[in-house]
Write a protein that holds these residues in place. Structure first.
Motif, PDB file in Angstrom:
ATOM      1  N   SER A 108       0.836  -1.202   0.000  1.00 41.24           N
ATOM      2  CA  SER A 108       0.000   0.000   0.000  1.00 41.24           C
ATOM      3  C   SER A 108       0.867   1.245   0.000  1.00 41.24           C
ATOM      4  CB  SER A 108      -0.933   0.018   1.222  1.00 41.24           C
ATOM      5  OG  SER A 108      -0.171   0.109   2.417  1.00 41.24           O
ATOM      6  N   VAL A 109       0.251   2.355  -0.359  1.00 38.92           N
ATOM      7  CA  VAL A 109       0.904   3.667  -0.358  1.00 38.92           C
ATOM      8  C   VAL A 109      -0.030   4.645   0.334  1.00 38.92           C
ATOM      9  CG1 VAL A 109       1.728   5.577  -1.785  1.00 38.92           C
ATOM     10  CG2 VAL A 109       2.207   3.213  -2.462  1.00 38.92           C
ATOM     11  N   GLU A 110       0.534   5.466   1.217  1.00 39.15           N
ATOM     12  CA  GLU A 110      -0.251   6.504   1.899  1.00 39.15           C
ATOM     13  C   GLU A 110       0.272   7.871   1.489  1.00 39.15           C
ATOM     14  OE1 GLU A 110      -0.654   6.093   6.100  1.00 39.15           O
ATOM     15  OE2 GLU A 110      -0.989   3.920   5.995  1.00 39.15           O
ATOM     16  N   LEU A 111      -0.625   8.700   0.983  1.00 43.69           N
ATOM     17  CA  LEU A 111      -0.271  10.048   0.530  1.00 43.69           C
ATOM     18  C   LEU A 111      -1.386  11.005   0.902  1.00 43.69           C
ATOM     19  CD1 LEU A 111       1.552  11.988  -1.083  1.00 43.69           C
ATOM     20  CD2 LEU A 111       0.362  11.239  -3.156  1.00 43.69           C
ATOM     21  N   GLU A 112      -1.020  12.061   1.617  1.00 41.13           N
ATOM     22  CA  GLU A 112      -2.000  13.055   2.049  1.00 41.13           C
ATOM     23  C   GLU A 112      -3.169  12.397   2.778  1.00 41.13           C
ATOM     24  OE1 GLU A 112      -1.850  16.934   1.223  1.00 41.13           O
ATOM     25  OE2 GLU A 112      -0.036  15.862   1.846  1.00 41.13           O
ATOM     26  N   GLN A 113      -2.829  11.479   3.713  1.00 39.86           N
ATOM     27  CA  GLN A 113      -3.799  10.812   4.587  1.00 39.86           C
ATOM     28  C   GLN A 113      -4.797   9.940   3.814  1.00 39.86           C
ATOM     29  OE1 GLN A 113      -5.591  13.847   7.026  1.00 39.86           O
ATOM     30  NE2 GLN A 113      -3.694  14.291   8.112  1.00 39.86           N
ATOM     31  N   LYS A 114      -4.410   9.526   2.631  1.00 43.81           N
ATOM     32  CA  LYS A 114      -5.265   8.634   1.852  1.00 43.81           C
ATOM     33  C   LYS A 114      -4.465   7.390   1.480  1.00 43.81           C
ATOM     34  CE  LYS A 114      -8.362   8.398  -2.132  1.00 43.81           C
ATOM     35  NZ  LYS A 114      -8.954   9.125  -3.285  1.00 43.81           N
ATOM     36  N   GLU A 142     -10.339  -4.931   6.013  1.00 46.05           N
ATOM     37  CA  GLU A 142     -10.067  -4.470   7.375  1.00 46.05           C
ATOM     38  C   GLU A 142      -9.762  -2.971   7.387  1.00 46.05           C
ATOM     39  OE1 GLU A 142      -6.914  -6.836   8.854  1.00 46.05           O
ATOM     40  OE2 GLU A 142      -8.150  -8.629   9.180  1.00 46.05           O
ATOM     41  N   LYS A 143      -8.971  -2.523   6.427  1.00 48.76           N
ATOM     42  CA  LYS A 143      -8.622  -1.112   6.363  1.00 48.76           C
ATOM     43  C   LYS A 143      -9.843  -0.248   6.056  1.00 48.76           C
ATOM     44  CE  LYS A 143      -5.845   2.453   6.111  1.00 48.76           C
ATOM     45  NZ  LYS A 143      -5.129   2.981   7.291  1.00 48.76           N
ATOM     46  N   GLU A 144     -10.664  -0.713   5.123  1.00 47.87           N
ATOM     47  CA  GLU A 144     -11.863   0.042   4.772  1.00 47.87           C
ATOM     48  C   GLU A 144     -12.840   0.114   5.941  1.00 47.87           C
ATOM     49  OE1 GLU A 144     -13.328  -1.948   1.369  1.00 47.87           O
ATOM     50  OE2 GLU A 144     -11.799  -1.149  -0.001  1.00 47.87           O
ATOM     51  N   ALA A 145     -12.962  -0.977   6.694  1.00 50.79           N
ATOM     52  CA  ALA A 145     -13.843  -0.979   7.856  1.00 50.79           C
ATOM     53  C   ALA A 145     -13.314  -0.030   8.934  1.00 50.79           C
ATOM     54  CB  ALA A 145     -13.973  -2.396   8.417  1.00 50.79           C
ATOM     55  N   LYS A 146     -12.016  -0.045   9.122  1.00 54.24           N
ATOM     56  CA  LYS A 146     -11.409   0.847  10.121  1.00 54.24           C
ATOM     57  C   LYS A 146     -11.590   2.306   9.719  1.00 54.24           C
ATOM     58  CE  LYS A 146      -7.041   1.801  12.475  1.00 54.24           C
ATOM     59  NZ  LYS A 146      -5.606   1.433  12.585  1.00 54.24           N
ATOM     60  N   THR A 147     -11.373   2.591   8.442  1.00 54.62           N
ATOM     61  CA  THR A 147     -11.532   3.965   7.955  1.00 54.62           C
ATOM     62  C   THR A 147     -12.975   4.434   8.092  1.00 54.62           C
ATOM     63  OG1 THR A 147      -9.728   3.638   6.377  1.00 54.62           O
ATOM     64  CG2 THR A 147     -11.213   5.484   5.978  1.00 54.62           C
ATOM     65  N   LYS A 148     -13.905   3.549   7.766  1.00 56.03           N
ATOM     66  CA  LYS A 148     -15.309   3.895   7.876  1.00 56.03           C
ATOM     67  C   LYS A 148     -15.689   4.204   9.320  1.00 56.03           C
ATOM     68  CE  LYS A 148     -19.938   2.186   6.749  1.00 56.03           C
ATOM     69  NZ  LYS A 148     -20.722   1.056   6.168  1.00 56.03           N
ATOM     70  N   LYS A 149     -15.179   3.399  10.266  1.00 54.17           N
ATOM     71  CA  LYS A 149     -15.470   3.625  11.669  1.00 54.17           C
ATOM     72  C   LYS A 149     -14.893   4.951  12.148  1.00 54.17           C
ATOM     73  CE  LYS A 149     -15.160   1.380  16.197  1.00 54.17           C
ATOM     74  NZ  LYS A 149     -14.690   0.182  16.945  1.00 54.17           N
ATOM     75  N   GLU A 150     -13.678   5.263  11.725  1.00 57.21           N
ATOM     76  CA  GLU A 150     -13.048   6.533  12.107  1.00 57.21           C
ATOM     77  C   GLU A 150     -13.841   7.708  11.553  1.00 57.21           C
ATOM     78  OE1 GLU A 150      -9.106   6.226  10.621  1.00 57.21           O
ATOM     79  OE2 GLU A 150      -8.369   5.017  12.303  1.00 57.21           O
ATOM     80  N   ASP A 151     -14.330   7.576  10.325  1.00 57.93           N
ATOM     81  CA  ASP A 151     -15.129   8.653   9.729  1.00 57.93           C
ATOM     82  C   ASP A 151     -16.440   8.853  10.492  1.00 57.93           C
ATOM     83  OD1 ASP A 151     -13.192   9.024   7.839  1.00 57.93           O
ATOM     84  OD2 ASP A 151     -14.192   7.828   6.287  1.00 57.93           O
TER      85      ASP A 151
END
Length: 229
Positions: A181-187, A201-210
């Motif tokens: 994976s690559v992370e750029l500008e918090q994405k 797992e990452k998408e679920a975590k991101t959704k929960k944080e949002d």
């Protein structure tokens, strides 16, 4: 006090001689700009000239010392000037096709950091160094200069001086088979090395944080509305 007054009169006389002389002084200089050392030099030249040429109405004085030695070429101070900030202008005649194009323009000339994770096994420092070094070499061959630092065995940070090319770096990395994976500008952008489970797992975590952020924002808005009432 008398000596100072005499020196002042001598200086006035020397300036008068310079004005009446056919040859112009090398530089124009105000009376208040003379230093004590320059006045002493002119006074000594006056005395020597009177001794060697008695009765001469125009003593032989070297007015070249009127040049201000402190005046230097502005280029000498070029390295002290702060770097110019890029003048980012948006051309209305060229509409921005997507958000990334807008970010590229806004980050031009700015330093950005990009995080990249290595996929696969073995998961050790030697392999992480080798893979990320290969990525950096490929970018260099494409005339994209980066600085690379290992954060842990399988994670590296790429420092990019011109932020407008950071998305080009991202586009290259996510095509590499050993990129997780690559992370750029918090994405987060996924590479071929990421498994479907990791993505979920990452998408679920991101959704929960949002959702948490949205809930907190709503509560703050409600509290502000009550205070205004």
């Amino acid at each position: 006090m008398t000596f100072v007054f005499v020196r002042f009169l001598v200086l006035i006389s020397l300036l008068s001689v310079a004005v009446l002389s056919k040859e112009k002084p090398k530089t124009k200089k105000s009376l208040t700009d003379y230093t004590d050392e320059e006045i002493d030099q002119l006074f000594d030249q006056w005395e020597v000239s009177l001794q060697t040429n008695p009765g001469h109405s125009k003593p032989d004085i070297d007015f070249s010392l009127q040049e201000n030695e402190d005046e230097k070429d502005p280029d000498d101070y070029a390295h002290l000037k702060p770097p110019k900030q890029p003048n980012v202008q948006f051309d209305p005649s060229k509409p921005i096709s997507n958000v990334e194009d807008m970010l590229k323009q806004s980050k031009k000339g700015q330093t950005l950091m990009l995080f990249a994770d290595v996929a696969g096994t073995p998961r050790d420092r030697a392999r992480g160094e080798a893979v990320t070094a290969r990525w950096q070499s490929s970018l260099f061959n494409a005339n994209i200069h980066t600085q690379r630092y290992m954060l842990d065995d399988m994670r590296a940070i790429f420092v990019i001086q011109d932020g407008s090319v950071a998305w080009d770096v991202k586009d290259f990395l996510v095509t590499q088979e050993d990129c997780r994976s690559v992370e750029l500008e918090q994405k987060t952008y996924w590479g071929p090395g990421a498994s479907a489970e990791e993505r979920r797992e990452k998408e679920a975590k991101t959704k929960k944080e949002d959702e948490v952020k949205e809930t907190a924002f709503k509560k703050m808005a409600e509290m502000q509305g009550k205070q205004e009432l």
